[in-house]
Design an enzyme around this catalytic site. Structure first.
Site, short mmCIF file in Angstrom:
data_model
loop_
_atom_site.label_atom_id
_atom_site.label_comp_id
_atom_site.label_asym_id
_atom_site.label_seq_id
_atom_site.Cartn_x
_atom_site.Cartn_y
_atom_site.Cartn_z
N THR A 63 1.01 -1.28 0.11
CA THR A 63 0.02 0.00 0.10
C THR A 63 1.00 1.29 -0.16
O THR A 63 2.06 1.12 0.22
CB THR A 63 -0.83 0.08 1.30
N ASP A 64 0.41 2.44 -0.13
CA ASP A 64 1.00 3.54 0.00
C ASP A 64 0.74 3.89 1.41
O ASP A 64 0.23 3.28 2.25
CB ASP A 64 0.54 4.77 -0.90
N TYR A 65 1.55 4.95 1.71
CA TYR A 65 1.85 5.43 3.20
C TYR A 65 0.39 5.42 3.92
O TYR A 65 -0.26 6.43 3.69
CB TYR A 65 2.53 6.57 3.44
#
Ligand code: BGC
Length: 713
Positions: free
Chosen positions: A261-263
């Site tokens: 995932t992104d942050y």
């Protein structure tokens, strides 16, 4: 290492831990690592921390070794941590920002830059880079266009492939290579109104034809990871979009690596309004095929409960862990958990003179000469210059996403002009005309040429750096007016991370687009200004006349009422400005002049299994040697769904000696003429095509041919 049998020895908690990514801070509390808000709020116990599978953002070898050592001592299963970081356009040696690299129309340069970035970054113990970002964007308001390869899927695909090949080189198991992570899947570059993180809503037809190809190219080149996007895609956050991640990414695109995932993106699924609690997010994400969660704890907290309650099968968790362990195995971490981390090697390798020299060579090919009236450039060193503007004594030319590059080590333009023997009558920093007094104006008048060193600040583009106004900030346009008022020739050196609105800037006699070129920006720019080298960059994005034209891109559809002449009122046009861009995709000048003639096709009718050969004669009609970027576009005249008015299908960057003539050959096969349908299937439609060749997307030199769906009798 037998991954399957290792997997069978892990508890569910340990398996879920592999899916968790944390900052190094968690492992050694006294390390001075900055922890962003979302991470601080994770509320993990010490025992939890020693279950995590990977680390985000490491800075040096000693730190990596300390974290890995402590982890291996404390964790039961002793599976090494995998270390990831954003190594985007260089590590300590900084290369031009990605949009500038794309301007080179020379993908091999991106490959070289990525190779060196990997060599340097690995000495800090980094194994995975969160790059390349291959999000196509048609909207310069979006600050992250600096980090991508422009508006065209074909060009961006070439750079996506090259970057992955550069980072991963001869295999991620070998020392000095990084695993690449193609991001952000998908369509993150198309947020509504250009506002970062905003909603993305596009037809599947547009997605497959204009946004998906660069991801596919990176995957085909062997990228081991893909990062999800923050945005929604057709109403569902990309991070938990099963159709996007399982059906398209893994199914159609054949990706079998790790999805991260992104942050903090899983936490944000709740904010999106798709789920009300993190437990539900964990279910959605694991069902969608997400493996690693960056900086959130949905999996870590809830996968076990979801499995115990029979909501999700254990097999879903096993599948994710298997992919992560396989990546660790491919990286060679089971053999050497400290792989790459070497403080001594770091001092020998980072900012090695050869790396810096390569950065400078690459930078030389990335500027775009936008305008050059009366051949003000190149500038003979005997002509005296006055330097004004915010970039005269400024060394921050690395651009955004260059954490490890120390811009204070960069040379300034003032210094580089002086070092290379230019006659400088004045060099004074200032943002606007009011920063210069009468005496300054008198000195300006003594110079043969005034050079305005202007632009956005590096931090005005990048993540969360969207702008609605794309003019020069801080009143810098007054500098151009002031300089022009002296009657002297005015050159603008323009620093920016996105296409700007150039109306005022183009009142200068010459404009060189310098983007942010990295560690050796100043030296490269001065050599281009004085003609030691010849500019050869071309625009990878359209420059609009004003912000109201956005989105604007060369490969648009024709519409049923295209604008042809002003007598027709009910056509697709504006009342206040023409449809033309300020500068079109592919545009860029050279100190040389190139003529195109004698364009030929080897056949007028092409069978579906044949190759069409296109030949054109290009002549350097000047006494300056240099590169020309010869571009090939097609138009499918009749097609359902409809096709754009032009589509880039090939380019060649070719060197020409003074007065040299070359015969340039392109080949097209039927598959190059295809387009994707709304299900992502390539369709080849027989019929009439135009093929264009020239030095930019506005070329009119064309020939027509017919594609037949059978062999020719
Ligand atoms: C960005 C990613 C980046 C990640 C980790 C996010 O905010 O969108 O591109 O890789 O942070 O630094």
């Amino acid at each position: 290492m037998n991954i399957q049998s290792l997997l069978s020895t892990l508890t569910i908690e340990e398996k879920a831990g592999q899916l968790l990514q944390l900052a190094p801070f968690f492992f050694i509390k006294d390390l001075k690592v900055e922890v962003a808000g979302a991470l601080r709020a994770l509320d993990l116990s010490e025992a939890d921390i020693f279950l995590a599978g990977s680390v985000l953002g490491i800075h040096d070898a000693k730190e990596m070794i300390a974290v890995q050592k402590k982890y291996l001592q404390r964790s039961r299963h002793k599976i090494p941590l995998m270390f990831m970081a954003d190594v985007i356009h260089g590590y300590e040696t900084i290369f031009p920002i990605p949009i500038a690299l794309a301007s080179s129309f020379h993908p091999d340069l991106a490959k070289k830059a990525a190779r060196i970035a990997a060599l340097e970054a690995q000495t800090a113990g980094i194994h995975v880079t969160f790059a390349p970002m291959v999000d196509v964007s048609r909207d310069p308001r979006w600050g992250r266009v600096m980090e991508g390869f422009g508006e065209d899927a074909y060009l961006a695909s070439c750079f996506s492939r090259a970057s992955v090949e550069g980072f991963q080189h001869d295999g991620i198991g070998k020392e000095g290579n990084l695993a690449a992570c193609v991001k952000h899947f998908a369509a993150y570059g198309a947020p509504e109104a250009g506002r970062d993180y905003n909603t993305v809503d596009m037809s599947m037809h547009t997605f497959y034809n204009h946004y998906a190809p660069p991801y596919q190219a990176g995957i085909k080149a062997g990228a081991h990871l893909v990062m999800t996007a923050f945005n929604t895609f057709n109403g569902i956050p990309a991070t938990v979009h099963q159709g996007l991640l399982r059906d398209i990414l893994r199914g159609q695109m054949g990706f079998d690596g790790v999805v991260i995932t992104d942050y903090d993106a899983l936490q944000q699924v709740i904010t999106h309004g798709v789920a009300s609690e993190l437990k539900d997010v964990a279910r959605l994400a694991i069902e969608a095929g997400v493996d690693i969660e960056m900086a959130s704890t949905a999996y870590f907290r809830y996968l076990k409960t979801l499995i115990d309650e029979g909501v999700i099968p254990l097999a879903l968790l096993d599948e994710a862990v298997l992919r992560i362990l396989t990546l660790k195995e491919k990286l060679g971490l089971f053999d050497n958990p400290f792989k790459g981390a070497d403080a001594l090697k770091a001092t020998q390798r980072v900012r090695h003179p050869d790396h810096l020299a390569t950065s400078e060579r690459i930078a030389r090919e990335c500027t775009v000469l936008l305008k050059n009236d009366h051949q003000v450039l190149p500038l003979d060193k005997t002509r005296s210059i006055a330097l004004i503007g915010p970039y005269v004594n400024e060394s921050s030319t690395n651009g955004n996403w260059s954490w490890h590059g120390d811009h204070r080590l960069n040379e300034t333009l003032h210094h580089a002009f002086a070092r290379k023997g230019h006659d400088i009558v004045m060099a004074k920093t200032g943002n606007q005309a009011t920063d210069y007094d009468r005496q300054d104006i008198d000195t300006l008048k003594q110079a043969d040429v005034i050079i305005v060193c202007a632009g956005e600040q590096a931090r005005q583009s990048g993540e969360a750096r969207s702008r609605t106004r794309l003019d020069l900030p801080d009143g810098q346009e007054t500098l151009i007016k002031m300089a022009k008022a002296t009657g002297k020739p005015v050159v603008v050196l323009l620093f920016c991370g996105r296409p700007l609105v150039l109306k005022e800037i183009l009142k200068a006699d010459a404009v060189m687009l310098c983007w942010f070129l990295g560690s050796r920006a100043a030296s490269a720019i001065v050599d281009l200004v004085n003609g030691t080298f010849n500019p050869s960059g071309r625009l990878p994005m359209t420059f609009p006349q004003n912000e109201g034209q956005i989105p604007i891109y060369y490969n648009h559809l024709n519409t049923g009422r295209p604008y042809r002449d002003e007598r027709n009122e009910y056509v697709s046009k504006y009342l206040d400005v023409s449809n033309d861009p300020q500068l079109s995709f592919g545009h860029g000048l050279s100190y040389a002049r190139f003529n195109y003639e004698d364009m030929r096709l080897d056949k007028e009718v092409m069978a579906i299994n044949e190759t069409l050969t296109i030949t054109v004669t290009v002549t350097n009609d000047s006494q300056q040697a240099g590169h020309e970027v010869i571009q090939l576009y097609i138009r499918d005249l009749v097609s359902l769904p409809v096709r754009p008015v032009k589509e880039l299908k090939g380019f060649q960057k070719v060197w020409f000696d003074p007065a040299e003539t070359k015969s340039i050959v392109f080949e097209l096969k039927a598959k190059d003429l295809s387009a994707f349908d709304q299900h992502g299937k390539p369709q080849i439609e027989p019929g009439t095509f135009d093929v264009f060749v020239g030095g930019g997307s506005n070329t009119t030199l064309s020939r027509r041919f017919v594609l037949k769906d059978v062999g020719i009798k």
